[in-house]
Write an enzyme that holds these catalytic residues in place. Structure first.
Site, PDB file in Angstrom:
ATOM      1  NE  ARG A 151      -2.500   0.846   3.594  1.00 18.77           N
ATOM      2  CZ  ARG A 151      -2.424   1.988   4.288  1.00 18.77           C
ATOM      3  NH1 ARG A 151      -2.910   3.100   3.797  1.00 18.77           N
ATOM      4  NH2 ARG A 151      -1.865   1.996   5.484  1.00 18.77           N
ATOM      5  CE  LYS A 152       6.150   0.333   3.299  1.00 16.87           C
ATOM      6  NZ  LYS A 152       7.524  -0.173   3.577  1.00 16.87           N
ATOM      7  CB  THR A 153       0.376   3.442  -3.907  1.00 19.49           C
ATOM      8  OG1 THR A 153      -0.671   3.682  -2.957  1.00 19.49           O
ATOM      9  CG2 THR A 153       0.438   1.956  -4.196  1.00 19.49           C
TER      10      THR A 153
END
Length: 305
Positions: A151-153
């Site tokens: 989820r490190k977008t």
């Protein structure tokens, strides 16, 4: 669902039109991209005028073509059409110059969409390329688990980045805080214990959401499984420590609890193989979408004959 079945499901999706996965609201972000790029007057566009033109989209570096529905919608927003000459997921050979699409419209509007479209396509294709590479390495090692992103977008760009992962053949992992429950170290420390945190979140999340607990050791993972976690993430554990912990957990709980083991934490291409093993079900990494190269594309208006 087992890890192997999950991986097979991802592969099946690649043979289908992934644009059908996009939510009805996905095009709403496109006006904001144009508002950012052209907040006031389009000075250079004034020069080129309204003549109908054709522009060739060239793939100029090796990589996987990804982002087709977004690129098409970007140009539709400025009244242009796109004819794709290669299907999404095509690998552009390294060192070649490949004709990827033809874009048609008025010159001014072609150039309005050019940079917005190319920036998106380059980024999405870069993610698909890295994802395909990670998946292929895992396959060559004979591992049948799930390679996943994280989820490190980029804020505001998550849908494109998750889409690129899918085109490349890896699992996009959870899409947001509402998708799957993930109890990380801060959640545990703030609540007091793994057991109580799992019980508390299960009361509100119900039966339909998986609960994934980030663990720093075998003992923490064992406690999480006992509390009812569906997935235990062995975070920043490597080498023999990782594989022995995973095997002990599987041996202890075999026939008693159903759960998956995830490995995560600083995994890059060079360290990927060391995290693969028979007791590891999921490998998650941000290296398929952070700090990677883009695929180079250009859009060239054709001279009139």
């Amino acid at each position: 669902m087992s890890a192997e079945l999950a991986l097979q499901s991802t592969d099946l999706a690649l043979g289908q039109n992934l644009a059908h996965l996009l939510p009805p609201s996905w095009k709403e972000v496109i006006p904001s991209w144009f508002a950012e790029d052209t907040p006031s007057f389009d000075w250079a566009g004034f020069v080129v005028g309204e003549d109908e033109q054709e522009a060739i989209l060239w793939g100029k570096s090796g990589g996987i073509v990804a982002g087709v529905p977004f690129f098409t919608a970007i140009f539709a927003y400025v009244n242009c059409t796109v004819e794709w000459l290669v299907p999404e997921g095509t690998a552009i050979p390294e060192g070649s110059k490949t004709k990827v699409a033809i874009v048609r419209g008025r010159a001014r509007e072609l150039l309005l969409g050019e940079r917005v479209g190319l920036n998106m396509l380059a980024r999405c294709s870069g993610i698909a390329t890295a994802s395909r590479k990670f998946r292929d390495i895992a396959r060559k090692e004979g591992w049948h688990g799930v390679v996943a992103g994280t989820r490190k977008t980029t804020p505001g760009f998550r849908l494109v980045e998750k889409y690129g992962m899918l085109v490349g053949g890896v699992d996009p992992h959870r899409h947001d805080l509402s998708s799957m429950v993930m109890l990380k170290d801060n959640h545990i420390w703030a609540h007091g214990s793994i057991t109580e945190a799992v019980k508390a979140v299960r009361r509100v999340a119900g039966f339909s959401l998986l609960v994934n607990v980030e663990c720093q050791s075998y003992d923490e993972a064992d406690e999480a499984i006992a509390a009812g976690a569906n997935i235990v993430m062995l975070d920043n554990i490597e080498g023999e420590s990782l594989h022995s912990a995973a095997k002990r957990l599987k041996d202890k709980w075999r026939g008693k609890r159903e759960f998956l083991i995830e490995t995560s934490g600083g995994i890059v291409e060079g360290s990927l193989a060391g995290h693969l093993g028979p007791d590891i079900d999921i490998l998650s990494t941000s290296a398929v979408h952070q700090g990677l190269g883009h695929v180079d594309f250009s859009l060239k208006i054709q001279p009139k004959k």
